[in-house]
Design a protein around this motif. Structure first.
Motif, short mmCIF file in Angstrom:
data_model
loop_
_atom_site.label_atom_id
_atom_site.label_comp_id
_atom_site.label_asym_id
_atom_site.label_seq_id
_atom_site.Cartn_x
_atom_site.Cartn_y
_atom_site.Cartn_z
N PRO A 181 5.95 1.40 3.78
CA PRO A 181 6.84 1.55 4.94
C PRO A 181 7.46 2.94 5.04
CG PRO A 181 7.21 -0.56 3.89
CD PRO A 181 6.32 0.22 2.98
N ALA A 182 7.92 3.49 3.91
CA ALA A 182 8.53 4.81 3.95
C ALA A 182 7.51 5.86 4.41
CB ALA A 182 9.09 5.17 2.58
N ALA A 183 6.28 5.77 3.91
CA ALA A 183 5.26 6.73 4.30
C ALA A 183 4.91 6.60 5.78
CB ALA A 183 4.01 6.52 3.45
N VAL A 184 4.78 5.38 6.27
CA VAL A 184 4.46 5.17 7.68
C VAL A 184 5.58 5.69 8.56
CG1 VAL A 184 4.17 3.38 9.44
CG2 VAL A 184 2.88 3.24 7.31
N ASN A 185 6.82 5.34 8.23
CA ASN A 185 7.94 5.76 9.07
C ASN A 185 8.06 7.28 9.11
OD1 ASN A 185 8.61 3.09 9.59
ND2 ASN A 185 10.06 2.97 7.88
N ALA A 186 7.86 7.93 7.96
CA ALA A 186 7.96 9.38 7.92
C ALA A 186 6.85 10.03 8.72
CB ALA A 186 7.93 9.86 6.47
N ALA A 187 5.63 9.53 8.59
CA ALA A 187 4.50 10.12 9.32
C ALA A 187 4.65 9.91 10.82
CB ALA A 187 3.19 9.53 8.82
N ALA A 243 -2.48 7.33 2.01
CA ALA A 243 -3.61 7.07 2.90
C ALA A 243 -3.12 6.86 4.33
CB ALA A 243 -4.39 5.84 2.42
N PHE A 244 -1.99 6.17 4.50
CA PHE A 244 -1.42 5.97 5.83
C PHE A 244 -0.92 7.30 6.40
CE2 PHE A 244 -1.33 1.66 4.21
CZ PHE A 244 -1.64 0.90 5.33
N SER A 245 -0.26 8.09 5.57
CA SER A 245 0.25 9.38 6.03
C SER A 245 -0.88 10.26 6.55
CB SER A 245 0.99 10.10 4.90
OG SER A 245 2.06 9.32 4.40
N ALA A 246 -1.97 10.35 5.78
CA ALA A 246 -3.10 11.18 6.18
C ALA A 246 -3.76 10.65 7.45
CB ALA A 246 -4.12 11.25 5.04
N ALA A 247 -3.86 9.32 7.56
CA ALA A 247 -4.52 8.74 8.73
C ALA A 247 -3.71 8.97 10.00
CB ALA A 247 -4.74 7.25 8.49
#
Length: 780
Positions: A624-630, A575-579
């Motif tokens: 955290p991993a998803a946010v950092n990557a996005a 959800a964070f990645s898409a946002a």
């Protein structure tokens, strides 16, 4: 839901209006007004007449809230509490016009309120007061005027003044200079304050005036005094064309007194001596003094702005303001014994363990400049570990030491500090702006402030609570995408410029009341598995982004960036990645619409409650991993975009533990026919456990206690736990396995720091809004 004010508001609002006589004005001018007319005027201000005295110069009225003075060509109205003084201005001007009187000068002044959030509009916001007053005055006088705020915003009361004057005009006689000395005092000596309580030994108001020492101030004056039931004191003294008025709110926790002398000759009024005499009567911890003269005079004895406080007090500051059409105000403040902290905020508990939460209006955290300061200010007990065993042992000691029965919170500030370190390690590019609505505990806010956090606020009360920490308004994001007009005006007045929007309606309001704002376009971005959904209420759909950016440009609103919130208690990293990908698209659309200064991305909240695993690592799933990557993909380092987030639950949930007394027991039968047990505890769904209804929480608990057989091998019975109210809905747990407990045992609920007591009520007379709060600082 509006909660009652925690104490009576002693700080007065003061209105003084001077009038010009016209050809048809009766000789007595305003004194011609009848009692019904005055009653109607005061009804607009939400007060009434209690007593009256007069002399050849003016009429003086003691009111249910302060005083009224009526001269032929001048009226002075002072009101306290939650009165609506400015609502009376149109009525006053109408009554004056009927007497052929025209307003030529208006002065409105007041000190800071002790409970500003409980004032009716516009009185909760000085800029809103000025706006309404100018609109009511209208004409030439309303178009004129200046507004000033004197004093230290962080240390004691401030003085607010609005003055509108037509100035020198042909045919208008010059106004006589009027000198005014106003003394405001907080935290009165309890022994002195007791003089103004109408107890069994009460004799009369005159006896109170004499015994308190007030009578010695008033030699030669005609006194009209009144002692209210059960406590409180008001007095008017008339002395020729001058008057003295005194008002006292004696209740401990919000005690306040004011003394005003008005109309005495400036050359003979020794302000320093009067302040010394008044301080001896009340022995306050804090004194603020305003010296005013209404005309510019070359020999004004107060022009130099010099005032000596009694030797027991240390001056904390002074300011002087000259007015455009003559006159000035000098404002001073001092503290007993050299104390330089803000108006003292009582501790989390008194010696008897009684709660003091919410009793003051300024956080002690305003003094904190380090973690050590916070721990000292809030008496945080050191603990080697913050596990269940250590916390239970500490709670037992607290219960025994303070004789506690009501709900008890233990807040582990050490846990918060470790969560801060874990956040910065996990997402180093994302600056936390703590969501105040999650838990507005004062020590928690103070600790996060010194650690470097910003704050997500959604109301004017939350803004004021954060600013009281001594932080600049740039540390706040007003992350409420649909704000009331008063919220926007309040943000503008406090210098809080960063906010959110998701509709043309909100942009129109911002353009009207806060055009200098830096706005964040809030996008809808849902995690369908989040504990609490927000997309049904907030967030612009992708198809509306271009339109909103265009409207912002047309209205002249600076769009500073983009925000989103995937939902409270989110669990899906995708959800964070898409946002973040949606936000990148919105940045591109913003640039196309001419918003070339977009430099901020707010990734909102939704982070689950921070807990540590056995190895000491914080568990945030894959977020955290998803946010950092996005971020690396869409907003790489060096792109010029700053990233913030709005974690609330992450910092607060696991940091607070709640303990409740078991005070009722009953044997029952389980659905399968075996034994069961019912318990009543001191908190429930209308208190901290409102999280069951509104936050979809799943509670855990453990017994703590005197005689509770909670060790290995103890029989566990299906148990129902009820809250204290008489509502059957007030059920905390059903068929929960617990050992047999008795009255006097305690239940302990971990992870109760998020969306719990902030949503509590006083339903059924059980006030759950002010639990006992104790602080610890665990090392691990």
């Amino acid at each position: 839901m509006a909660l009652p004010c925690p104490g009576f508001e002693g700080s007065e609002k003061r209105l003084e209006v001077d009038f010009c006589f016209g050809p048809g004005t009766p000789p007595c001018g305003l004194r011609t007004l009848s009692r019904p007319q005055l009653d109607g005027l005061l009804e607009k201000a939400s007060c009434c007449i209690v007593s009256r005295t007069s002399n050849a110069h003016f009429d003086a009225y003691v009111l249910s809230e302060s005083s009224l003075f009526v001269f032929p060509d001048r009226l002075v109205l002072k009101t306290c509490g939650t009165t609506k003084l400015l609502d009376a201005v149109p009525e006053l001007l109408g009554l004056a016009a009927a007497l052929d009187l025209q307003a030529r000068r208006c002065k409105y002044s007041r000190a800071s309120f002790l409970f500003p959030e409980h004032q009716p509009m516009p009185h909760g916001d000085f800029s809103a007061e000025v706006q309404q007053l100018r609109a009511s005055l209208g004409g030439n006088l309303g178009a004129l005027g200046s507004a000033y705020v004197l004093g230290d915003a962080l240390n004691g009361l401030q003085w607010h003044v609005f003055v509108a004057d037509v100035g020198p005009r042909a045919g208008l006689p010059a106004l006589a200079p009027v000198y005014t000395l106003e003394i405001c005092m907080t935290h009165l000596c309890p022994t002195k304050a007791a003089n103004f309580v109408r107890g069994p030994d009460f004799v009369s108001a005159a006896a109170t005036t004499a015994a308190s020492g007030i009578g010695a101030l008033l030699l030669g004056a005609a006194v009209d005094d009144y002692v209210f039931e059960p406590c409180g004191y008001s007095m008017n003294a008339v002395d020729g064309a001058a008057f003295t008025t005194i008002h006292v709110t004696p209740e401990e926790g919000f005690s306040y007194a004011s003394v005003e002398l008005c109309g005495y000759a400036g050359a003979t009024l020794d302000a320093s001596t009067v302040v010394e005499q008044v301080a001896a009567i009340f022995n306050p911890e804090r004194i603020s003094v305003a010296l005013s003269v209404d005309q510019s005079l070359p020999c004004c004895p107060w022009a130099a702005g010099v005032l000596a406080f009694p030797s027991a007090y240390t001056a904390a500051g002074a300011a002087c303001q000259a007015f455009a059409h003559g006159g000035r105000t000098s404002f001073y403040s001092a503290a007993l014994g050299g104390v330089t902290n803000p108006i003292p905020f009582p501790g989390p508990y008194a010696a008897d363990g009684s709660s003091q939460r919410g009793a003051g209006r300024r956080l002690r955290g305003a003094l904190a400049r380090s973690v050590a300061d916070v721990l000292a200010l809030y008496d945080a007990a050191p603990l080697a570990r913050g596990d269940a065993g250590a916390l239970d042992a500490h709670i037992k000691c607290l219960v025994a030491a303070h004789g506690l029965e009501d709900p008890v919170y233990v807040v582990d500030l050490g846990m918060v500090a470790r969560l801060w370190a874990a956040w910065t390690a996990a997402m180093p590019r994302v600056a936390p702006f703590y969501a105040v609505k999650c838990n507005d505990d004062e020590a928690l806010l103070a600790l996060l402030a010194v650690l470097g956090a910003g704050f997500d606020c959604a109301s004017e009360a939350e803004v004021d609570r954060v600013l009281a920490l001594g932080l600049p308004p740039g540390r706040i994001v007003y992350a409420n995408a649909c704000k009331r007009p008063r919220d926007i005006r309040h943000a503008a007045a406090r210098g809080v410029d960063l906010t959110t929007f998701d509709t043309p309606s909100e942009l129109a309001k911002l353009a009207a009341w806060h055009p200098r704002t830096r706005a964040l376009l809030r996008l809808r971005a849902d995690d369908l598995a989040a504990r609490c959904q927000l997309g049904n209420k907030y967030g612009a759909e992708p198809k509306d982004v271009s339109m909103l950016l265009r409207v912002a440009a047309e209205l002249g609103i600076e769009v500073a960036g983009v925000s989103f919130h995937v939902g409270s208690g989110a669990t899906n990293p995708a959800a964070f990645s898409a946002a973040i990908a949606l936000a990148a698209d919105a940045f591109a659309a913003g640039a196309a619409a001419g918003h070339t200064g977009m430099d901020l991305l707010d990734i909102g909240g939704g982070f689950c409650g921070g807990t540590f695993d056995a190895s000491g690592r914080v568990d945030l799933g894959g977020v955290p991993a998803a946010v950092n990557a996005a971020l690396a993909e869409h907003f790489p380092p060096g792109c010029g975009v700053r990233v913030i987030a709005e974690p609330g639950r992450y910092f607060a949930e696991a940091a607070a533990t709640l303990a409740c007394l078991v005070y009722g027991v009953r044997d029952g039968r389980a659905p399968g026919g075996g034994p069961a047990r019912d318990y009543w505890i001191t908190d429930g769904l209308y208190g901290s456990m409102n999280c069951l209804l509104y936050d979809h929480a799943v509670l855990a608990c453990r017994p703590l206690g005197r005689g509770a057989k909670s060790g290995a091998g103890a029989q566990l019975l299906p148990s129902t736990v009820f809250g204290p109210t008489c509502d059957g809905l007030d059920t905390v747990l059903r068929d929960h396995p617990l050992p047999r407990m008795e009255n006097g045992d305690w239940l302990v609920f971990p992870k109760m720091g998020a969306y719990t007591h902030t949503g509590a009520s006083a339903f059924n007379g059980f006030d759950a809004t002010s639990p006992h709060v104790f602080y610890v600082f665990s090392q691990a």
